[in-house]
Motif scaffolding. Structure first.
Motif, PDB file in Angstrom:
ATOM      1  N   THR A 192       0.829  -1.206   0.000  1.00 30.20           N
ATOM      2  CA  THR A 192       0.000   0.000   0.000  1.00 30.20           C
ATOM      3  C   THR A 192       0.862   1.255   0.000  1.00 30.20           C
ATOM      4  OG1 THR A 192      -1.838  -1.120   1.097  1.00 30.20           O
ATOM      5  CG2 THR A 192      -1.750   1.276   1.296  1.00 30.20           C
ATOM      6  N   HIS A 225      -5.443   9.762   0.051  1.00 33.15           N
ATOM      7  CA  HIS A 225      -4.270   8.893  -0.070  1.00 33.15           C
ATOM      8  C   HIS A 225      -3.139   9.331   0.844  1.00 33.15           C
ATOM      9  CE1 HIS A 225      -6.221   6.694  -3.148  1.00 33.15           C
ATOM     10  NE2 HIS A 225      -5.132   6.189  -3.687  1.00 33.15           N
ATOM     11  N   ASP A 267      -4.051   7.998   4.199  1.00 35.71           N
ATOM     12  CA  ASP A 267      -3.869   6.548   4.242  1.00 35.71           C
ATOM     13  C   ASP A 267      -2.391   6.180   4.266  1.00 35.71           C
ATOM     14  OD1 ASP A 267      -6.603   6.234   4.156  1.00 35.71           O
ATOM     15  OD2 ASP A 267      -6.678   5.799   2.005  1.00 35.71           O
ATOM     16  N   ILE A 307      -9.984   1.685   2.872  1.00 35.72           N
ATOM     17  CA  ILE A 307      -9.506   1.799   1.493  1.00 35.72           C
ATOM     18  C   ILE A 307     -10.464   1.123   0.522  1.00 35.72           C
ATOM     19  CG2 ILE A 307      -7.670   1.002  -0.067  1.00 35.72           C
ATOM     20  CD1 ILE A 307      -5.663   1.718   2.128  1.00 35.72           C
TER      21      ILE A 307
END
Length: 204
Positions: free
Chosen positions: A69, A103, A106, A188
């Motif tokens: 990720t 993003h 995250d 996600i």
């Protein structure tokens, strides 16, 4: 590397997430290197090659997914950063800004979780062009493409990234062990699916 041979470690990691994630909860995990675990290690979480065994709640799938990720998000952020420079389309700019914000959050969470796991701080995907990753050559082409072509390519690359992110996050939800990591995967999946819907609604 996307058009050539992907590194064996990268292939094994994706297999751990996508194939291993479908195994039943009582099945013995496979090692990330692709070698089946022995009877002595059956029942223990698989740990990626080069990663020390964890004494906490993390298993091999958690760490492998977090590493992937981080690598995928680091690759897509430069694509999103190009949007204000390359198109005046307000819908594209709004969507890119929203995804960039999500993003980055995250990515921060993924890095903090990796720190807590005790995994090495190296990027095992350095130089690997795996599915869902924007390549350096693609970024270069996007930087000089006419606006209409930029929008087309941007949508194509972003869709590939979001689809792969949702796919591997779903595998982490099924096979991960750390609650905070699987919760991030769930986030996600939800946001990625929502962004795919919004992307599909943009004009061609």
């Amino acid at each position: 590397m996307r058009s050539g041979t992907v590194a064996p470690a990268a292939v094994a990691l994706v297999a751990l997430l996508l194939v291993g994630g479908c195994a039943g909860s009582d099945a013995a995990p496979a090692s990330v290197s692709g070698t089946p675990t022995s009877a002595a290690t059956a029942g223990r979480p698989a740990v990626p090659t080069g990663t020390p065994s964890q004494s906490g709640p993390f298993n091999g799938t958690d760490i492998a997914w977090l590493q992937l990720t981080v690598a995928m998000h680091e690759r897509v952020l430069p694509l999103l950063d190009l949007v204000p420079q390359r198109t005046a389309d307000p819908a594209v700019r709004r969507l890119a800004a929203r995804i960039r914000e999500t993003h980055r959050a995250d990515l921060d969470r993924s890095r903090r979780l990796l720190d807590r796991s005790g995994a090495p701080k190296t990027n095992p995907h350095e130089g690997h062009d795996m599915p869902g990753m924007v390549t350096a050559a693609e970024l270069t082409a996007l930087g000089t493409a006419p606006e209409a072509e930029f929008r087309r390519l941007f949508g194509q690359h972003l869709r590939a990234h979001l689809e792969q992110s949702v796919r591997v996050a779903g595998a982490e939800q099924r096979s991960g062990a750390d609650p905070e990591t699987t919760a991030l995967a769930g986030t996600i999946v939800r946001t990625g699916s929502a962004y795919l819907t919004r992307l599909a609604q943009l004009p061609d």
